[in-house]
Scaffold this motif. Structure first.
Motif, PDB file in Angstrom:
ATOM      1  N   GLN A  26       0.972  -1.132  -0.001  1.00 28.57           N
ATOM      2  CA  GLN A  26      -0.006   0.079  -0.092  1.00 28.57           C
ATOM      3  C   GLN A  26       0.576   1.227   0.099  1.00 28.57           C
ATOM      4  OE1 GLN A  26      -2.836  -0.914   3.313  1.00 28.57           O
ATOM      5  NE2 GLN A  26      -4.229  -1.443   1.911  1.00 28.57           N
ATOM      6  N   TYR A  27       0.982   1.665  -1.187  1.00 27.14           N
ATOM      7  CA  TYR A  27       1.697   3.401  -1.405  1.00 27.14           C
ATOM      8  C   TYR A  27       0.764   4.130  -1.993  1.00 27.14           C
ATOM      9  CZ  TYR A  27       6.033   0.394  -0.745  1.00 27.14           C
ATOM     10  OH  TYR A  27       7.035  -0.453  -0.251  1.00 27.14           O
ATOM     11  N   VAL A  28       0.724   5.101  -1.467  1.00 30.14           N
ATOM     12  CA  VAL A  28       0.042   6.303  -2.254  1.00 30.14           C
ATOM     13  C   VAL A  28       0.764   6.871  -3.514  1.00 30.14           C
ATOM     14  CG1 VAL A  28      -1.009   8.785  -2.023  1.00 30.14           C
ATOM     15  CG2 VAL A  28      -1.167   7.158  -0.075  1.00 30.14           C
ATOM     16  N   THR A  29       0.115   6.697  -4.564  1.00 32.34           N
ATOM     17  CA  THR A  29       0.887   7.473  -5.852  1.00 32.34           C
ATOM     18  C   THR A  29       1.198   8.917  -5.440  1.00 32.34           C
ATOM     19  OG1 THR A  29      -0.348   6.090  -7.249  1.00 32.34           O
ATOM     20  CG2 THR A  29       0.784   7.957  -8.348  1.00 32.34           C
ATOM     21  N   GLY A  56      -7.727  -1.167  -7.216  1.00 33.52           N
ATOM     22  CA  GLY A  56      -6.675  -1.037  -6.218  1.00 33.52           C
ATOM     23  C   GLY A  56      -6.773   0.471  -5.685  1.00 33.52           C
ATOM     24  N   ALA A  57      -7.743   0.974  -5.723  1.00 37.77           N
ATOM     25  CA  ALA A  57      -7.834   2.750  -5.364  1.00 37.77           C
ATOM     26  C   ALA A  57      -7.207   3.323  -4.073  1.00 37.77           C
ATOM     27  CB  ALA A  57      -9.331   3.048  -5.321  1.00 37.77           C
ATOM     28  N   GLU A  78     -11.723  -1.439  -4.211  1.00 36.16           N
ATOM     29  CA  GLU A  78     -10.475  -1.540  -3.193  1.00 36.16           C
ATOM     30  C   GLU A  78     -10.988  -2.672  -2.187  1.00 36.16           C
ATOM     31  OE1 GLU A  78      -7.368  -0.245  -2.366  1.00 36.16           O
ATOM     32  OE2 GLU A  78      -7.727  -1.929  -0.878  1.00 36.16           O
ATOM     33  N   ASP A 110     -12.560  -7.638  -3.882  1.00 33.77           N
ATOM     34  CA  ASP A 110     -11.367  -8.146  -4.829  1.00 33.77           C
ATOM     35  C   ASP A 110     -11.560  -7.497  -6.144  1.00 33.77           C
ATOM     36  OD1 ASP A 110      -9.505  -9.580  -6.227  1.00 33.77           O
ATOM     37  OD2 ASP A 110      -8.893 -10.304  -4.174  1.00 33.77           O
ATOM     38  N   VAL A 111     -10.509  -6.833  -6.750  1.00 37.53           N
ATOM     39  CA  VAL A 111     -10.684  -6.587  -8.196  1.00 37.53           C
ATOM     40  C   VAL A 111     -10.989  -7.749  -9.072  1.00 37.53           C
ATOM     41  CG1 VAL A 111      -8.930  -4.771  -8.442  1.00 37.53           C
ATOM     42  CG2 VAL A 111      -8.090  -6.857  -8.923  1.00 37.53           C
ATOM     43  N   ASN A 124      -2.968   1.957 -10.257  1.00 33.49           N
ATOM     44  CA  ASN A 124      -1.650   1.779  -9.506  1.00 33.49           C
ATOM     45  C   ASN A 124      -1.487   0.436  -8.719  1.00 33.49           C
ATOM     46  OD1 ASN A 124       1.010   2.077  -8.708  1.00 33.49           O
ATOM     47  ND2 ASN A 124       0.860   3.902  -7.872  1.00 33.49           N
TER      48      ASN A 124
HETATM   49  N1  SAH Z   1      -4.052   3.284  -6.543  1.00 35.58           N
HETATM   50  C1  SAH Z   1      -3.615   3.859  -4.967  1.00 35.58           C
HETATM   51  C2  SAH Z   1      -3.343   2.834  -4.068  1.00 35.58           C
HETATM   52  C3  SAH Z   1      -1.981   2.023  -4.499  1.00 35.58           C
HETATM   53  S1  SAH Z   1      -1.530   0.594  -3.550  1.00 35.58           S
HETATM   54  C4  SAH Z   1      -2.692   4.902  -5.296  1.00 35.58           C
HETATM   55  O1  SAH Z   1      -2.600   5.169  -6.445  1.00 35.58           O
HETATM   56  O2  SAH Z   1      -2.554   5.688  -4.450  1.00 35.58           O
HETATM   57  C5  SAH Z   1      -2.398  -0.629  -4.090  1.00 35.58           C
HETATM   58  C6  SAH Z   1      -3.762  -0.808  -3.632  1.00 35.58           C
HETATM   59  O3  SAH Z   1      -4.522  -2.071  -4.243  1.00 35.58           O
HETATM   60  C7  SAH Z   1      -3.934  -1.056  -2.052  1.00 35.58           C
HETATM   61  O4  SAH Z   1      -4.905  -0.178  -1.403  1.00 35.58           O
HETATM   62  C8  SAH Z   1      -4.329  -2.647  -1.779  1.00 35.58           C
HETATM   63  O5  SAH Z   1      -5.099  -2.561  -0.475  1.00 35.58           O
HETATM   64  C9  SAH Z   1      -5.377  -2.693  -3.186  1.00 35.58           C
HETATM   65  N2  SAH Z   1      -5.060  -4.089  -3.667  1.00 35.58           N
HETATM   66  C10 SAH Z   1      -4.155  -5.169  -3.250  1.00 35.58           C
HETATM   67  N3  SAH Z   1      -4.676  -6.165  -3.916  1.00 35.58           N
HETATM   68  C11 SAH Z   1      -6.012  -6.079  -4.200  1.00 35.58           C
HETATM   69  C12 SAH Z   1      -7.116  -6.825  -4.791  1.00 35.58           C
HETATM   70  N4  SAH Z   1      -6.826  -7.977  -5.224  1.00 35.58           N
HETATM   71  N5  SAH Z   1      -8.451  -6.196  -4.928  1.00 35.58           N
HETATM   72  C13 SAH Z   1      -8.631  -5.089  -4.527  1.00 35.58           C
HETATM   73  N6  SAH Z   1      -7.656  -4.058  -4.113  1.00 35.58           N
HETATM   74  C14 SAH Z   1      -6.295  -4.638  -4.005  1.00 35.58           C
END
Ligand code: SAH
Length: 206
Positions: A26-29, A56-57, A78, A110-111, A124
């Motif tokens: 979990q990294y913020v873009t 993966g918002a 998410e 889940d996506v 991202n």
């Molecule tokens: N898109 C955001 C977060 C990026 S981090 C940004 O740009 O700041 C990736 C994110 O994907 C995390 O919040 C994580 O919880 C989520 N994630 C990871 N695997 C996932 C899945 N299978 N389904 C939905 N979300 C998921």
């Protein structure tokens, strides 16, 4: 409509992860990078009036930026509840801005389960540093639900992105390279800000 500068500044003020999960990467873009790619898409007419999926918002940077640039509707997908709760706070905060006119839906799953067709996917995903090819499910879903995709990946995994894109009948239209700052959100990073090479791929259906 916000200017490019205002976009990055507004995105930089959003709340980030409170207790980021290392496993889910979990990294913020970074707000400059998010602003740059969103502005590029906007100038190409790919955001205003469009339906967009942010897979993966996380805390919502990419989808919220799309709404500020006139997206018609954004699906924030998410699976992590804690991240979705912060996303909701960010959306409440930002929805008072006059530029914010579109609709949105938070899909807490889940996506893999997401099934709405959209004009564009902006994502991202986890880079697959902890779980190899964790970004694969994201790309597969995006290929299934939209004809155009902006997707961030570690530059070192370029061969994987190229192969999976070709296999799904898409092509890489452009690659945007960034030096991506990983802020010191996880204890294991010793340096305060580590930069890694990340590329945003613009993929279109052939
Ligand atoms: N898109 C955001 C977060 C990026 S981090 C940004 O740009 O700041 C990736 C994110 O994907 C995390 O919040 C994580 O919880 C989520 N994630 C990871 N695997 C996932 C899945 N299978 N389904 C939905 N979300 C998921």
């Amino acid at each position: 409509m916000v200017s490019k500068r205002d976009l990055s500044v507004t995105l930089s003020r959003l709340k980030g992860f409170e207790d980021p999960s290392l496993k889910d990467e979990q990294y913020v873009t970074d707000s400059e990078i998010a602003g740059d790619i969103l502005w590029t898409a906007f100038m190409s007419g790919e955001i205003e009036g469009k339906t967009i999926a942010d897979l993966g918002a996380g805390t919502g940077v990419l989808g919220i930026g799309s709404l500020l640039l006139g997206a018609k509707k954004v699906y924030f997908v998410e699976k992590d509840k804690k991240a979705a709760d912060i996303l909701k706070k960010n959306l409440t905060e930002i929805s008072s801005m006059s530029e914010f006119k579109g609709k949105y839906e938070i899909v807490e799953e889940d996506v893999k389960k997401f099934s709405k067709k959209t004009d564009l996917t902006i994502q991202n995903p986890p880079f697959g540093t902890k779980t190899k090819h964790a970004d694969k499910a994201f790309l597969e879903k995006a290929f299934e639900t939209s004809n155009m995709i902006y997707s961030f990946h570690k530059t070192s995994t370029e061969d994987f992105v190229k192969a999976i894109t070709k296999d799904h009948g898409f092509k890489i239209q452009r690659i945007y390279d960034y030096n991506y700052p990983l802020k010191n959100t996880h204890i294991i990073h010793k340096k305060k800000i580590e930069r890694i090479k990340v590329s945003c791929y613009k993929l279109i259906r052939q």
